[in-house]
Design a protein around this motif. Structure first.
Motif, PDB file in Angstrom:
ATOM      1  N   THR A   1      19.631 -18.465-104.461  1.00 31.62           N
ATOM      2  CA  THR A   1      19.179 -18.091-103.116  1.00 31.62           C
ATOM      3  C   THR A   1      19.721 -19.055-102.070  1.00 31.62           C
ATOM      4  O   THR A   1      20.264 -18.635-101.033  1.00 31.62           O
ATOM      5  CB  THR A   1      17.634 -18.074-103.051  1.00 31.62           C
ATOM      6  N   ASP A   2      19.610 -20.358-102.346  1.00 31.05           N
ATOM      7  CA  ASP A   2      20.125 -21.357-101.403  1.00 31.05           C
ATOM      8  C   ASP A   2      21.651 -21.300-101.317  1.00 31.05           C
ATOM      9  O   ASP A   2      22.232 -21.463-100.236  1.00 31.05           O
ATOM     10  CB  ASP A   2      19.677 -22.757-101.828  1.00 31.05           C
ATOM     11  N   ALA A   3      22.308 -21.071-102.455  1.00 31.83           N
ATOM     12  CA  ALA A   3      23.769 -20.996-102.462  1.00 31.83           C
ATOM     13  C   ALA A   3      24.267 -19.842-101.596  1.00 31.83           C
ATOM     14  O   ALA A   3      25.245 -19.980-100.858  1.00 31.83           O
ATOM     15  CB  ALA A   3      24.267 -20.842-103.895  1.00 31.83           C
ATOM     16  N   LYS A   4      23.583 -18.705-101.665  1.00 32.37           N
ATOM     17  CA  LYS A   4      23.968 -17.554-100.840  1.00 32.37           C
ATOM     18  C   LYS A   4      23.808 -17.869 -99.362  1.00 32.37           C
ATOM     19  O   LYS A   4      24.625 -17.452 -98.528  1.00 32.37           O
ATOM     20  CB  LYS A   4      23.126 -16.340-101.224  1.00 32.37           C
TER      21      LYS A   4
ATOM     22  N   HIS B   1      22.153 -31.207-102.633  1.00 31.02           N
ATOM     23  CA  HIS B   1      23.373 -30.518-102.201  1.00 31.02           C
ATOM     24  C   HIS B   1      23.107 -29.492-101.100  1.00 31.02           C
ATOM     25  O   HIS B   1      23.828 -29.431-100.097  1.00 31.02           O
ATOM     26  CB  HIS B   1      24.058 -29.844-103.400  1.00 31.02           C
ATOM     27  N   TYR B   2      22.076 -28.669-101.300  1.00 29.57           N
ATOM     28  CA  TYR B   2      21.808 -27.605-100.324  1.00 29.57           C
ATOM     29  C   TYR B   2      21.502 -28.172 -98.947  1.00 29.57           C
ATOM     30  O   TYR B   2      22.094 -27.748 -97.940  1.00 29.57           O
ATOM     31  CB  TYR B   2      20.658 -26.724-100.805  1.00 29.57           C
ATOM     32  N   ASP B   3      20.603 -29.120 -98.878  1.00 37.37           N
ATOM     33  CA  ASP B   3      20.172 -29.651 -97.584  1.00 37.37           C
ATOM     34  C   ASP B   3      21.329 -30.315 -96.834  1.00 37.37           C
ATOM     35  O   ASP B   3      21.523 -30.078 -95.641  1.00 37.37           O
ATOM     36  CB  ASP B   3      19.032 -30.654 -97.796  1.00 37.37           C
ATOM     37  N   VAL B   4      22.111 -31.118 -97.543  1.00 33.84           N
ATOM     38  CA  VAL B   4      23.234 -31.823 -96.896  1.00 33.84           C
ATOM     39  C   VAL B   4      24.315 -30.834 -96.470  1.00 33.84           C
ATOM     40  O   VAL B   4      24.855 -30.920 -95.353  1.00 33.84           O
ATOM     41  CB  VAL B   4      23.803 -32.904 -97.840  1.00 33.84           C
ATOM     42  N   SER B   5      24.644 -29.878 -97.340  1.00 34.12           N
ATOM     43  CA  SER B   5      25.668 -28.886 -96.982  1.00 34.12           C
ATOM     44  C   SER B   5      25.200 -28.014 -95.823  1.00 34.12           C
ATOM     45  O   SER B   5      25.982 -27.696 -94.916  1.00 34.12           O
ATOM     46  CB  SER B   5      26.005 -28.016 -98.191  1.00 34.12           C
TER      47      SER B   5
ATOM     48  N   LYS C   1      29.651 -30.358-107.689  1.00 38.18           N
ATOM     49  CA  LYS C   1      28.921 -29.272-108.332  1.00 38.18           C
ATOM     50  C   LYS C   1      27.496 -29.714-108.648  1.00 38.18           C
ATOM     51  O   LYS C   1      27.230 -30.911-108.780  1.00 38.18           O
ATOM     52  CB  LYS C   1      29.661 -28.812-109.610  1.00 38.18           C
ATOM     53  N   PRO C   2      26.558 -28.754-108.684  1.00 41.38           N
ATOM     54  CA  PRO C   2      26.705 -27.341-108.327  1.00 41.38           C
ATOM     55  C   PRO C   2      26.555 -27.152-106.817  1.00 41.38           C
ATOM     56  O   PRO C   2      26.127 -28.058-106.104  1.00 41.38           O
ATOM     57  CB  PRO C   2      25.550 -26.685-109.089  1.00 41.38           C
ATOM     58  N   MET C   3      26.858 -25.962-106.363  1.00 41.74           N
ATOM     59  CA  MET C   3      26.777 -25.624-104.938  1.00 41.74           C
ATOM     60  C   MET C   3      25.368 -25.856-104.395  1.00 41.74           C
ATOM     61  O   MET C   3      25.171 -26.370-103.294  1.00 41.74           O
ATOM     62  CB  MET C   3      27.179 -24.158-104.797  1.00 41.74           C
ATOM     63  N   ALA C   4      24.372 -25.465-105.180  1.00 40.48           N
ATOM     64  CA  ALA C   4      22.948 -25.686-104.910  1.00 40.48           C
ATOM     65  C   ALA C   4      22.257 -25.568-106.255  1.00 40.48           C
ATOM     66  O   ALA C   4      22.897 -25.225-107.254  1.00 40.48           O
ATOM     67  CB  ALA C   4      22.407 -24.661-103.905  1.00 40.48           C
ATOM     68  N   ILE C   5      20.969 -25.822-106.309  1.00 39.48           N
ATOM     69  CA  ILE C   5      20.305 -25.721-107.612  1.00 39.48           C
ATOM     70  C   ILE C   5      19.675 -24.345-107.838  1.00 39.48           C
ATOM     71  O   ILE C   5      19.084 -24.101-108.885  1.00 39.48           O
ATOM     72  CB  ILE C   5      19.240 -26.829-107.812  1.00 39.48           C
TER      73      ILE C   5
ATOM     74  N   LEU D   1      33.659 -18.360-105.794  1.00 43.20           N
ATOM     75  CA  LEU D   1      33.773 -18.805-107.186  1.00 43.20           C
ATOM     76  C   LEU D   1      32.589 -19.696-107.555  1.00 43.20           C
ATOM     77  O   LEU D   1      31.976 -19.522-108.622  1.00 43.20           O
ATOM     78  CB  LEU D   1      35.093 -19.565-107.385  1.00 43.20           C
ATOM     79  N   ALA D   2      32.250 -20.651-106.679  1.00 43.24           N
ATOM     80  CA  ALA D   2      31.137 -21.567-106.953  1.00 43.24           C
ATOM     81  C   ALA D   2      29.816 -20.808-107.069  1.00 43.24           C
ATOM     82  O   ALA D   2      28.978 -21.130-107.918  1.00 43.24           O
ATOM     83  CB  ALA D   2      31.047 -22.619-105.854  1.00 43.24           C
ATOM     84  N   LEU D   3      29.641 -19.792-106.228  1.00 43.66           N
ATOM     85  CA  LEU D   3      28.426 -18.977-106.275  1.00 43.66           C
ATOM     86  C   LEU D   3      28.337 -18.234-107.611  1.00 43.66           C
ATOM     87  O   LEU D   3      27.267 -18.166-108.229  1.00 43.66           O
ATOM     88  CB  LEU D   3      28.418 -17.982-105.116  1.00 43.66           C
TER      89      LEU D   3
END
Length: 381
Positions: free
Chosen positions: A99-102, A74-78, A92-96, A338-340
């Protein structure tokens, strides 16, 4: 109408492609997958273009990327999608990890791009009717409650279950988002978590597909018990497990100073809501079948405990509502903040399991605004 490119043509892609039948502003024109044959098959079946991931990201006609890859990707593609100047709606989830989600949220905000994230099931009739009862003070202050998701494990039905049992998988990160997002919608942001986790076996056996009877390693706890304290003072107990053969508990119950409420499966949109007042009073059933996102539209029983064979599944409404919000320049409900926060609850739960202590949640978010029937009607075909 904004054009959408889908990345990740696995099982959930079919559900999002079907959402075009329900919502008037979802327009998926292309798909991509790490496996080109899978992308080609998806494209042929749905009469859209099959591209490589890089081709899709470089296609200027595509304004939104629908990220349906596995959680670990998810993180890399987003990240690459945002860097390509495209808005993102991710499964979901935004990232695993937080730190990556932020980093994703910072990138979206910096580039003035929308970032949306599943689950969107809290926008359904089940959760919205429950929210009405709570907001109207029919139950008084919500003091405590409990929730459960428990079944034997992904390997019982999925031919490639390994990722669910590695870092970035497990019942908390897989099913927790549905319950945590529903609770934040009903009660507001969370404050801290106290959790305990157990890994009952080091190996699991695949039970279906070409790798049937092969064993794989288990790297994460497969059953987690937790207590979440919310900023409003509510304390909710939860149980998330890949180790339970059968059970008959309600998915979620909340107990208020004036009464109690039974909330159906947070993994779906519908199902009746039950409320009860004083001790000994009967449970009142409140159907959501007449609500736009509560009406039964599928018959698909997986065999999981306590799952209804008839359900309502309107996945894609979060994407639809984000597109509408983009056009109206307002905050969407399935937003990155919200996802974070939900990911923070997940990560804090895992941290509590590892440290065997109560852990504080570092983030917060706005409680999503109620989703009215008039707003929903505007998005429907």
């Amino acid at each position: 109408m904004k054009k959408i490119g889908l990345i990740g043509c696995g099982n959930i892609a079919e559900t999002y492609l079907r959402s075009q039948e329900y919502f008037n502003n979802i327009n998926i024109i292309a798909c991509a997958d790490i496996n080109k044959d899978t992308s080609d098959e998806c494209a042929k079946k749905n009469h859209i273009k099959s591209l490589t991931v890089n081709e899709l990201l470089n296609d200027d006609s595509i304004e939104i990327v629908l990220n349906l890859t596995i959680p670990q990707a998810h993180y890399d593609v987003s990240k690459k999608s945002l860097e390509s100047g495209k808005h993102v709606y991710s499964e979901k989830p935004m990232a695993i990890n937080l730190t990556d989600a932020k980093k994703l949220l910072d990138s979206a905000n910096k580039n003035k791009l929308y970032f949306g994230n599943a689950p969107d099931t809290f926008l359904g009739g089940r959760s919205q009717l429950s929210r009405t009862f709570i907001d109207n003070d029919d139950l008084g202050k919500i003091l405590t409650g409990n929730f459960i998701f428990a079944f034997p494990g992904v390997e019982t039905f999925h031919p490639n279950p390994e990722s669910w049992f590695k870092i970035g998988g497990g019942p908390v990160i897989d099913m927790g988002p549905y319950f945590f997002t529903t609770l934040v919608n009903l009660l507001g942001p969370a404050k801290n978590v106290n959790a305990k986790g157990v890994k009952f076996s080091e190996k699991r056996r695949i039970k279906t597909g070409p790798k049937k009877d092969q064993f794989f390693s288990v790297d994460i706890p497969t059953s987690v018990m937790l207590n979440i304290e919310f900023i409003n003072g509510s304390i909710i107990q939860g149980f998330l497990s890949f180790d339970v053969q059968n059970h008959s508990r309600n998915h979620m119950e909340l107990y208020g100073s004036k009464g109690s409420i039974i909330i159906p499966d947070p993994n779906m949109f519908g199902g009746p809501v039950f409320i009860s007042g004083d001790l000994g009073s009967s449970w009142e059933k409140h159907s959501v079948e007449k609500m736009y996102l509560g009406k039964t539209n599928i018959v698909n029983h997986s065999g999981r405990s306590n799952e209804q064979p008839k359900q309502s599944n309107y996945r894609g409404i979060g994407l639809s509502e984000m597109i509408d919000s983009m056009e109206k320049n307002k905050l969407h409900r399935c937003n990155g903040e919200l996802a974070l926060h939900v990911l923070d609850i997940i990560e804090t739960t895992i941290k509590s399991v590892e440290s065997k202590t109560e852990c504080e949640i570092s983030s917060t978010c706005q409680q999503p605004a109620p989703f009215t029937e008039n707003e929903i009607k505007f998005l429907l075909k």
